[in-house]
Design a protein around this motif. Structure first.
Motif, short mmCIF file in Angstrom:
data_model
loop_
_atom_site.label_atom_id
_atom_site.label_comp_id
_atom_site.label_asym_id
_atom_site.label_seq_id
_atom_site.Cartn_x
_atom_site.Cartn_y
_atom_site.Cartn_z
N SER A 93 0.93 -1.04 -0.05
CA SER A 93 0.01 -0.03 -0.01
C SER A 93 1.03 1.20 -0.02
CB SER A 93 -1.15 0.05 1.31
OG SER A 93 -0.21 -0.06 2.57
N THR A 94 0.26 2.45 -0.14
CA THR A 94 0.92 3.75 -0.33
C THR A 94 1.72 3.78 1.05
OG1 THR A 94 -0.88 4.57 -1.71
CG2 THR A 94 0.69 6.21 -0.50
N HIS A 95 1.05 3.61 2.27
CA HIS A 95 1.80 3.67 3.40
C HIS A 95 1.83 2.46 4.27
CE1 HIS A 95 3.51 5.29 7.03
NE2 HIS A 95 2.68 4.98 7.81
N ALA A 96 3.01 1.58 4.06
CA ALA A 96 3.21 0.77 4.85
C ALA A 96 3.96 1.05 5.99
CB ALA A 96 3.56 -0.59 4.23
N VAL A 97 3.79 0.52 7.11
CA VAL A 97 4.29 0.73 8.42
C VAL A 97 5.56 -0.10 8.91
CG1 VAL A 97 3.97 1.26 11.05
CG2 VAL A 97 2.35 1.81 9.05
N SER A 98 6.60 0.22 9.18
CA SER A 98 7.59 -0.59 9.72
C SER A 98 7.77 -0.70 11.17
CB SER A 98 9.10 -0.24 9.12
OG SER A 98 9.66 0.92 9.65
N ILE A 99 7.68 -1.74 11.86
CA ILE A 99 7.77 -1.83 13.27
C ILE A 99 9.35 -2.07 13.71
CG2 ILE A 99 7.28 -3.20 15.39
CD1 ILE A 99 4.61 -3.65 13.83
N THR A 100 9.98 -1.34 14.41
CA THR A 100 11.10 -1.31 15.04
C THR A 100 11.09 -1.80 16.47
OG1 THR A 100 12.51 0.02 13.80
CG2 THR A 100 13.40 -0.61 15.72
N VAL A 101 12.13 -2.67 17.02
CA VAL A 101 12.23 -3.32 18.31
C VAL A 101 13.18 -2.84 18.78
CG1 VAL A 101 12.60 -5.40 17.94
CG2 VAL A 101 11.64 -5.08 19.94
N ALA A 102 13.31 -2.06 19.91
CA ALA A 102 14.50 -1.62 20.67
C ALA A 102 14.29 -2.64 22.10
CB ALA A 102 14.35 -0.19 21.09
N PRO A 103 14.97 -3.57 22.16
CA PRO A 103 14.65 -4.69 23.22
C PRO A 103 15.26 -4.23 24.73
CG PRO A 103 16.22 -5.80 21.80
CD PRO A 103 15.70 -4.32 20.98
N ASN A 104 16.31 -3.65 24.55
CA ASN A 104 17.20 -3.17 25.87
C ASN A 104 17.62 -1.77 26.18
OD1 ASN A 104 19.00 -3.37 23.78
ND2 ASN A 104 20.04 -5.14 24.53
N GLY A 105 17.91 -1.18 25.29
CA GLY A 105 18.47 0.06 25.49
C GLY A 105 20.01 0.12 26.11
N ALA A 106 20.32 1.30 26.72
CA ALA A 106 21.54 1.25 27.28
C ALA A 106 21.46 1.39 28.68
CB ALA A 106 22.09 2.65 26.86
N ARG A 107 20.52 1.40 29.26
CA ARG A 107 20.24 1.62 30.81
C ARG A 107 19.77 0.58 31.67
NH1 ARG A 107 19.58 6.27 27.95
NH2 ARG A 107 20.81 7.90 28.51
N ARG A 108 18.59 -0.17 31.05
CA ARG A 108 17.82 -0.83 32.02
C ARG A 108 18.45 -2.30 32.05
NH1 ARG A 108 12.26 1.51 29.77
NH2 ARG A 108 11.70 2.86 31.65
N GLY A 109 18.27 -3.04 33.13
CA GLY A 109 18.68 -4.41 33.42
C GLY A 109 17.79 -5.35 33.91
N ILE A 115 19.05 -5.13 11.24
CA ILE A 115 19.75 -4.78 12.33
C ILE A 115 20.17 -3.19 12.19
CG2 ILE A 115 21.88 -5.46 13.71
CD1 ILE A 115 21.50 -8.17 12.76
N GLN A 116 20.01 -2.57 13.09
CA GLN A 116 20.13 -1.03 13.24
C GLN A 116 21.00 -1.00 14.82
OE1 GLN A 116 17.38 1.67 15.07
NE2 GLN A 116 17.04 2.55 12.73
N PRO A 117 22.32 -1.05 14.60
CA PRO A 117 23.27 -0.53 15.91
C PRO A 117 22.92 0.72 16.29
CG PRO A 117 24.64 -1.76 14.21
CD PRO A 117 23.33 -1.37 13.37
N THR A 118 22.84 1.00 17.55
CA THR A 118 23.13 2.49 18.18
C THR A 118 24.25 2.99 18.28
OG1 THR A 118 22.20 3.98 19.95
CG2 THR A 118 23.23 1.64 20.55
N THR A 119 24.70 4.45 18.13
CA THR A 119 25.84 5.07 18.60
C THR A 119 25.50 6.03 19.81
OG1 THR A 119 25.45 6.96 17.10
CG2 THR A 119 26.72 5.14 16.22
N GLU A 120 24.26 5.61 20.75
CA GLU A 120 24.07 6.49 21.72
C GLU A 120 25.38 6.64 22.67
OE1 GLU A 120 20.65 7.22 25.20
OE2 GLU A 120 20.92 5.04 23.76
N ARG A 121 25.78 7.88 23.20
CA ARG A 121 26.94 8.15 24.14
C ARG A 121 26.74 7.71 25.54
NH1 ARG A 121 29.25 13.76 22.36
NH2 ARG A 121 30.29 13.39 24.26
N VAL A 122 25.50 8.08 26.01
CA VAL A 122 24.97 8.03 27.40
C VAL A 122 26.21 8.66 28.12
CG1 VAL A 122 24.24 6.31 28.86
CG2 VAL A 122 23.74 5.85 26.42
#
Length: 275
Positions: free
Chosen positions: A2-18, A80-87
């Motif tokens: 369709s004209t607008h199909a939606v991508s879903i990204t999952v960010a499963p952990n982040g830099a801070r939470r454990g 796969i989309q790596p982050t470069t977040e400095r935190v």
């Protein structure tokens, strides 16, 4: 598609939470790969990847990234989309080293973290680096935390310093502490996003699902996951990341919005074939 199909990204952990915050937060490569497989089956097309050091702290180590990437690729087909977040722990040079060491399909940059300190020499270094990233075939997603950051990114693009014709951005609603996201928050950004830019939303807190649904309805893409939120809309803990991905997939299906596969994302965003 369709004209607008939606991508879903999952960010499963982040830099801070454990594990103390939620036992299902994946930290080790095998855990990340297993979670990626579950999320891909639930409807995610992109994995926003963070890796940790031996103590569980945020890492930008290229070797750790390579190990996690190999594990995920062996488990499922997901972008796969790596982050470069400095935190607060790393420098612009460390961000650049991630891109140069991995040259992934996608990557995320916060422009304000790259141009720190903002001097003419650093500006020139970042302009050259962004051109180098484009030449390598990596598609960056620029992280935007405020309207001021969006306006600055637009100025760089208009000056030709952001080389992509149709940049990809992620608008972050809310923060870890102090502000909670709301579905209408995205409305303030929409008049300021240039035509043909590709954009998505992630949102902190229990309103996450409502916020990303609002984004999808407005023509954007969606990112969910434990990096930003651990609960359903009523504040009850989610089982795992795939739980929220599945909920979002169900909402999009109910609304008649088509979801992108990894292959669709590669085609739509012009990604190179993963090595």
């Amino acid at each position: 598609m369709s004209t607008h199909a939606v991508s879903i990204t999952v960010a499963p952990n982040g830099a801070r939470r454990g594990k103390a915050e939620h036992g299902a937060i994946p930290l080790l490569p095998a855990e990340i790969a297993a979670e990626a497989r579950l999320c891909q089956a639930a409807g995610a097309a992109i994995l926003h990847l963070h890796v940790r050091d031996d103590s569980g702290g945020h890492s930008l180590d290229v070797g750790r990234y390579a190990e996690a990437v190999a594990a995920v690729r062996a488990a499922c087909d997901i972008v796969i989309q790596p982050t470069t977040e400095r935190v607060g722990r790393f420098a612009p040079a460390d961000m650049m080293a991630v891109q140069r060491g991995l040259q992934p399909e996608m990557i995320t940059f916060n422009l304000n973290e790259l141009i720190d300190p903002q001097t003419e020499a650093q500006n020139a270094l970042v302009r050259d680096f962004l051109a180098e990233t484009a030449a390598a075939g990596t598609v960056p997603q620029y992280i935007v935390y405020s309207l001021d950051q969006l306006h600055e990114l637009v100025r760089w693009w208009e000056a030709g310093w952001v080389p992509q014709r149709e940049p990809v951005i992620l608008i972050v609603l809310g923060r870890y502490a102090g502000t909670t996201s709301h579905p209408t928050d995205i409305l303030a950004y929409l008049p300021h996003i240039p035509v043909r830019w590709r954009w998505g939303v992630c949102a902190f807190g229990a309103p996450e699902l409502a916020c990303v649904t609002q984004a999808a309805l407005a023509g954007g893409h969606c990112r969910v996951g434990f990096e930003n939120n651990l609960t359903d809309a009523h504040g009850m803990p989610l089982k795992d990341n795939a739980d929220q991905v599945g909920r979002l997939s169900g909402v999009l299906d109910t609304l008649g919005l088509e979801r992108m596969s990894a292959a669709d994302v590669r085609l739509h965003f012009g990604l190179k074939t993963p090595a």
